[in-house]
Design a protein around this motif. Structure first.
Motif, PDB file in Angstrom:
ATOM      1  N   ASP A  61       0.873  -1.161   0.000  1.00  0.00           N
ATOM      2  CA  ASP A  61       0.000   0.000   0.000  1.00  0.00           C
ATOM      3  C   ASP A  61       0.917   1.219   0.000  1.00  0.00           C
ATOM      4  O   ASP A  61       1.616   1.486   0.981  1.00  0.00           O
ATOM      5  N   THR A 186      -1.827  -1.387  -3.924  1.00  0.00           N
ATOM      6  CA  THR A 186      -2.740  -0.253  -3.831  1.00  0.00           C
ATOM      7  C   THR A 186      -1.873   0.995  -3.838  1.00  0.00           C
ATOM      8  O   THR A 186      -0.911   1.093  -3.064  1.00  0.00           O
ATOM      9  N   ARG A 218      -5.869   0.243  -7.731  1.00  0.00           N
ATOM     10  CA  ARG A 218      -5.526  -1.101  -7.237  1.00  0.00           C
ATOM     11  C   ARG A 218      -5.311  -2.043  -8.402  1.00  0.00           C
ATOM     12  O   ARG A 218      -6.041  -1.998  -9.398  1.00  0.00           O
TER      13      ARG A 218
END
Length: 496
Positions: A61, A186, A218
């Motif tokens: 992320d 992400t 994503r």
């Protein structure tokens, strides 16, 4: 990667236990310190300290805050979810260009220090084998390249893009920067009003507040760190449909939109052409990121390939040539992105196949004979092998030139191996092998040994000796079906 010949031709990990402290000008700037630590690696022959043992990343992320100018560091937070594959008292991440402000492991503060191009983390308590582990690193991401390094952020006329191949994603964010450890991504970027952000994968939300917008993307398929892409700029995003409704989106400098559109509308047809040979496109979207920047190459970043604007706007480039380069990067979505190399010595599987389909398309669109191109490559092949090594055993890059592995031997030299294979086993078996390769190893990693094994399975023949000579020999073997082809004596001049 394709290093564009209109400027210059292709420039052309086991745990390490030796206690070696590396002093380097390209190091992580830290605000904390710990006991002496060492860089590790996963044993890649070409990049010994790249990647890290002891864990397998499941997801990244990445959050970036862009300050509105491309000469100042971005604030960033990288969160890594991984499974441990050993008992870990320390965790090494690749990271080489930014200031680390804090690190947490499973929500608890952790100590950290630099070792070469590694960020070495010491959790409050060891992380046992077989556990899910979450690492959160708060850091900066500097778009001004470190002295003597290439790659990472690319500064464009109006913002930023990424070019992380082969050893540069860790100039942008901390991670396990080796293609053998693919993961889901992400990516969220906050940028001031007037900027547009696009990243690999599909949009997953846009939120505007206080004069800034946060864009989230994503991936739906695992991705190697070197294939991540983020575009920040004053851009226009163009949308169209590809085969079977595939979303195709292109990112272009707004002021060049009209000039670029005739080229961009060719992409759906090129995808259909590739699908007719290999089966369905392997990802959730595709498109071109056309950057106002001079890089010397185009790059197959996953779902959003990076191109220099000049490739399309320089009138000296023939139409067939430009389209064949577009197909080269498109072919990489199958060869290199979906099926990623297990080690960087397997690079020929990426570039050889991309060059192969580039050459086939040039024959289709421009009447440029594949046979003639391969005959010319055969003549030069011994020189390429002398300069860069055999296709499947390339020489290591010279210090300070980490993209030096991208030489002629892994482009046309590797495509020549595929031509010889087609001559040896026949077109029908060759085409079956191509489809089986991208189908069997989709979303994974595969090696040269895997390709040799599959070729034997498809043909029912022992091809070990054939591949040994063509992939690892210092001299180019005789070409099946063309005993008259001759290889020129090497000149001793390195490919550039």
């Amino acid at each position: 990667m394709f290093l564009t010949p209109h400027r210059h031709a292709p420039r052309t990990r086991p745990r390490r236990t030796a206690a070696v402290l590396l002093a380097t000008a390209v190091s992580v700037s830290l605000v904390a310190a710990s006991a002496p630590v060492v860089p590790l690696g996963v044993g890649d022959r070409l990049f010994p300290h790249l990647g890290n043992p002891g864990y397998d990343v499941a997801a990244y992320d990445l959050s970036f805050t862009y300050p509105g100018t491309n000469d100042k560091p971005l604030r960033a937070v990288t969160t890594i979810d991984a499974w441990t594959t050993a008992d870990l008292e320390r965790v090494n991440l690749d990271f080489a260009h930014g200031t680390v402000r804090s690190v947490e492991v499973d929500g608890e503060p952790a100590k950290f220090a630099a070792a070469g191009e590694d960020l070495v983390i010491t959790p409050g308590k060891p992380v046992p084998d077989g556990n899910r582990m979450r690492i959160t690193v708060r850091h900066t991401s500097d778009p001004v390249p470190p002295r003597g390094r290439e790659g990472g952020w690319v500064r464009t006329a109006d913002g930023l893009a990424m070019a992380n191949q082969a050893d540069a994603a860790h100039l942008v964010f901390p991670g396990n920067d080796h293609p053998s450890d693919k993961a889901m991504f992400t990516i969220r970027v906050t940028a001031p009003e007037g900027h547009t952000v696009v990243a690999g994968g599909l949009p997953a939300g846009v939120h505007t507040s206080g004069g800034s917008t946060t864009w989230t993307y994503r991936t739906l398929h695992p991705m190697a760190t070197e294939l991540a892409q983020v575009s920040i700029g004053r851009s226009t995003v163009l949308h169209r449909s590809g085969p079977q409704g595939l979303p195709v989106r292109d990112v272009v400098p707004t002021r060049h939109r009209k000039a670029l559109e005739p080229w961009l509308r060719k992409t759906p047809g090129q995808i259909a052409w590739m699908e007719s040979r290999l089966g369905r496109y392997p990802f959730e979207t595709y498109g071109l990121l056309v950057a106002d920047a001079t890089t010397g190459f185009e790059l197959e970043t996953q779902t959003l390939s990076l191109f220099e604007r000049q490739l399309f706007t320089e009138p000296a480039h023939p139409k067939w040539y430009v389209e064949s380069i577009m197909v080269h990067e498109l072919a990489h979505q199958w060869f290199g992105d979906s099926v990623s190399p297990r080690t960087w010595s397997d690079l020929w599987l990426n570039e050889g196949h991309a060059t192969w389909y580039e050459a086939l398309y040039a024959e289709k669109q421009g009447g440029k004979s594949l046979r003639d191109r391969m005959k010319s490559a055969y003549g030069a092949s011994d020189g390429w092998r002398a300069a860069g090594g055999p296709p499947a055993a390339p020489k290591a890059p010279e210090p300070g030139n980490k993209i030096g592995i991208f030489r002629h031997n892994v482009y046309d030299g590797a495509a020549l191996v595929l031509y010889a294979l087609r001559q040896e086993i026949g077109a029908t078996a060759f085409e079956s092998l191509q489809r089986a390769w991208v189908g069997r190893h989709r979303d994974g990693n595969a090696s040269t040994a895997d390709f040799v094994r599959l070729a034997g399975e498809i043909t029912g023949r022992d091809l070990a000796a054939f591949f040994q000579d063509w992939l690892y020999g210092k001299k180019t073997p005789p070409m099946p079906g063309h005993p008259d082809w001759k290889a020129a004596a090497p000149s001793g001049t390195a490919a550039r």
